[in-house]
Write an enzyme that holds these catalytic residues in place. Structure first.
Site, PDB file in Angstrom:
ATOM      1  N   GLY A 251       0.799  -1.218   0.000  1.00 13.79           N
ATOM      2  CA  GLY A 251       0.000   0.000   0.000  1.00 13.79           C
ATOM      3  C   GLY A 251       0.837   1.277   0.000  1.00 13.79           C
ATOM      4  O   GLY A 251       2.070   1.230   0.111  1.00 13.79           O
ATOM      5  N   HIS A 252       0.163   2.395  -0.085  1.00 15.50           N
ATOM      6  CA  HIS A 252       0.874   3.678  -0.179  1.00 15.50           C
ATOM      7  C   HIS A 252       1.628   4.007   1.106  1.00 15.50           C
ATOM      8  O   HIS A 252       1.192   3.689   2.196  1.00 15.50           O
ATOM      9  CB  HIS A 252      -0.056   4.824  -0.592  1.00 15.50           C
ATOM     10  CG  HIS A 252      -1.268   5.043   0.250  1.00 15.50           C
ATOM     11  ND1 HIS A 252      -2.204   5.988  -0.061  1.00 15.50           N
ATOM     12  CD2 HIS A 252      -1.700   4.452   1.373  1.00 15.50           C
ATOM     13  CE1 HIS A 252      -3.162   5.956   0.838  1.00 15.50           C
ATOM     14  NE2 HIS A 252      -2.885   5.049   1.718  1.00 15.50           N
ATOM     15  N   ASN A 253       2.795   4.617   0.918  1.00 11.38           N
ATOM     16  CA  ASN A 253       3.652   5.095   2.027  1.00 11.38           C
ATOM     17  C   ASN A 253       4.363   3.965   2.769  1.00 11.38           C
ATOM     18  O   ASN A 253       5.075   4.239   3.741  1.00 11.38           O
ATOM     19  CB  ASN A 253       2.866   5.905   3.063  1.00 11.38           C
ATOM     20  CG  ASN A 253       1.972   6.964   2.461  1.00 11.38           C
ATOM     21  OD1 ASN A 253       2.202   7.406   1.342  1.00 11.38           O
ATOM     22  ND2 ASN A 253       0.958   7.358   3.180  1.00 11.38           N
TER      23      ASN A 253
END
Lengths: 343, 343, 343
Positions: A251-253
């Site tokens: 996922g993002h980050n």
């Protein structure tokens, strides 16, 4: 036996050639001038082939092997089969891998080919000795390093940077990312698409623009149909040397340290950070916004919902220290058996 | 009602036409000369349509159905709705499937088309009456059997062999594999990429060349975005008639027997062998190096970590015989309720 | 800091510009004529940037922020950092999203481009101001609405309809489906392929023709490498505004209501219906033929095997009401500890 429709028939190598190239090997028994023609498993190898022995389970196969040469640890030199050249190593499997790479090297980095039906934006910079294969799309301001190969039907979005001697598989889409040297992506990988970011309010969902990137370190391998979303503001980071299997979701980050291993179908939720050498087994999942310490090992199908200290082994959903989890499972089995008996 | 933008409007067939083609059917009631125009569910079918009844849950819908013809087992002939032609079958759903295939046949195998923007290496051998669709890449020494269709934007790597009357979906990548006759792959399938094989030693990870293939038997169906890695040395094998759903992961060296069913998002780890007729339900996982007996059934989300005898039904993570697992779940619920009461 | 290789450097906007566009904001402190140049997180923002504060965990960062403007709820106006313009909102995160969209708008809908190597069947109808990108395949009788963008290497099968201002990502395959307005699909999405439908009888498996479609509502977002099968007879339906993450599997005949959220790697089996606002967390699974009530929330990795009433929160595999599940987990932990003590 290797099918030479798919793999170029290797050139023979002498034991001496092998010893010169693989530093960790030394000759314990036999003649270093003999020629080896291929690699093979212990029980299949003939006297022109090299094999390895690294798992006691196969001790009988080792003793009975007809291999021309065998890579083993010092402890098994004495029990070696008659006639085989014995090469000693502290890491027999890793050194076998190095020898197998000598017989089956990666493609030469000295060729250069741009398919005529590839689309390459005029502002893109393509390094020396690259292959840009059929139906590839290379967007505006892309930079591709020397010796890199983009396989057919892959899309490289605007601004993407790819390092040297990297191989990007077919049917990939790479956007909003910076990819290191010596990276391998298998077919169907998707990197840099929007993270799953939106705000809810009474009128529904409002998309939060995803303004970060994906940074993929050197030597990273990424499996087929795996997806890595770009950051929402910070970047998503994949550390040097990570090995990511098929159908993994990142996922993002998310930040992965160096040399993490993510086995097939596992997932890491947004903003979680894994330190170096973390192993996530198959189908495991890690919730968002967590910190997972160095060398943590997460068992298959486990679900991690809290921070984890370095070196812990974790199992279950929600995941617990592996010993505690196994003890709880055993407790339930025993209590169930007791209730059955008392009926 | 079927949308004829997507499905060719079928030609009407008489009951007699149907009886001649589907061996398992016999006429129990009604006139075999009437014309049937389409298939439809029991509650929607009108007197020009054929339906089937195979699940007691829908008995009321059966009795009230206006269908022109209904396929049922012998036991339900007497309760048939007035006026419908009743066709008796020992396998009503399978025979309904055969009838539906008569109305909605697969595309004709008599056309032949090579898209002008397909890339086909000059050494590749393409059979008669093949379709090689737009933006397809066909590598060196590929062999494609008669009547096979490669859908758009798919990549067929060097040396791959594909049988007859096989349909390879769009956005597939197939390398290092030999594919049988009558195979169907849905969009996004990836077959033959490197298995997840590497050795660890103090200097990091060393890639082990993956020197096997994937062998896909006849009549196999493979779902969208599913991934099947090639063997490390031995081959990965998918037995005849297997049905594999979407987003399934099959690791290197795995062997599936004939007619296995792998439901969406399940995974099989490296070197595990499934005998014939094994069923893995959705999101289940099987660890590596196991042997799973004939006809074993694994429940959804289960995690299998040991060999399993033929015919066992298995559930939980780690998976146990289903009765034991359900008993343990019940025990925990009861013990929890007791503790609540004693508070 | 945003990397302007990937994102167009935004035009500055005055606080006034922002207040005029985002209805939910009002000025609580500061000068509405100052110019804002970008968005940034609280701890990174400088006096030319706008940020938001919506989570007490970051209260210190809020008080110390150097942001030029901050979006907050009324309750935090008094504790605002000195000098910042303070914009009050009932939904700070959603209004921040709207402001970020002003700085980073979606691509203009006023351009029009058909790549010369796109294949478009002569019967297809392409709206005004569409982009049909490189290596795209557009089949017979396809209809594409105004302003829609089909990204490179995507396949749009015969008869498909796509609405207005929709963006279809690269390496997608869309067949047998009708797609709404304002839809976003990320790379690798597969929609409309055959559902997993077959009948078993003694001769093996018999394929049941899948005669339905996929209907995707307006404003739906679909994540990378997600798969949505078409219906067997009824349609598969994705309600308006649903947000679907990466690697999600949706089986044939599934119906999702409006504004459902399906997090990465979850799966919904055939013929199950979700009412509006259902949330399935990551790696959860829902069995077939179930009805899931409005607003139900299913925890990560849970396995749902029964109907669920509106508003329930559900956890575990098999899934139970979340409180009960957590109580059972706690019971097992306590009983295990007692057994350890008594040893």
């Amino acid at each position: 036996m290797v099918d030479h429709r798919f793999f170029v028939k290797p050139e023979p190598l002498s034991i001496n050639d092998i010893l010169s190239s693989v530093q960790g090997l030394s000759l314990a028994k036999g003649d270093d001038s003999i020629k080896i023609h291929d690699v093979a498993p212990l029980h299949e190898a003939d006297d022109t082939q090299v094999s390895f022995f690294d798992n006691k389970k196969y001790l009988d196969a080792y003793k009975a092997s007809n291999a021309g040469a065998i890579i083993v640890s010092q402890a098994y030199v004495d029990t070696a089969p008659e006639g085989a050249v014995i090469l000693v190593s502290a890491s027999p499997y890793a050194d076998y891998a190095r020898v197998a790479q000598m017989f089956y090297p990666e493609p030469s980095w000295n060729r250069s080919y741009i398919a005529e039906n590839a689309y390459i934006h005029k502002s893109a910079k393509i390094g020396a000795q690259c292959i840009i294969d059929h139906n590839v799309y290379v967007g505006k301001n892309v930079e591709i390093g020397d010796g890199t190969w983009i396989k057919p039907n892959t899309v490289i979005g605007p601004g993407v940077q790819i390092g040297q001697k990297t191989i990007i598989g077919s049917n990939n889409t790479l956007t909003h990312c910076i990819i290191g040297d010596g990276v391998r992506t298998l077919p169907g990988v998707k990197i840099g698409q929007d993270g799953f970011g939106f705000a809810m309010d009474p009128s529904g969902f409002e998309t939060v623009p995803q303004l970060g990137r994906v940074l993929v370190g050197n030597g990273v391998h990424i499996g087929a149909n795996t997806t890595i979303d770009r950051g929402a503001g910070p970047d998503t980071v994949i550390g040097d040397g990570c090995r990511i299997d098929n159908l993994v979701q990142i996922g993002h980050n998310v930040k992965l340290g160096r040399y993490c291993v993510l086995v097939a179908q596992c997932g890491v939720s947004g903003s979680t950070e894994l330190d170096d050498f973390v192993v996530l087994a198959g189908q495991s999942g890690v919730a968002g916004h967590l910190k997972i310490g160095k060398g943590v090992r997460v068992a298959a199908q486990s679900g991690l919902m809290r921070d984890v200290e370095p070196g812990e082994e974790i199992m279950g959903s929600p995941a617990k220290p592996i010993k505690q989890h196994l003890r709880e499972i055993a407790t339930l089995t025993k209590l169930t058996a007791q209730r059955q008996k008392n009926k």
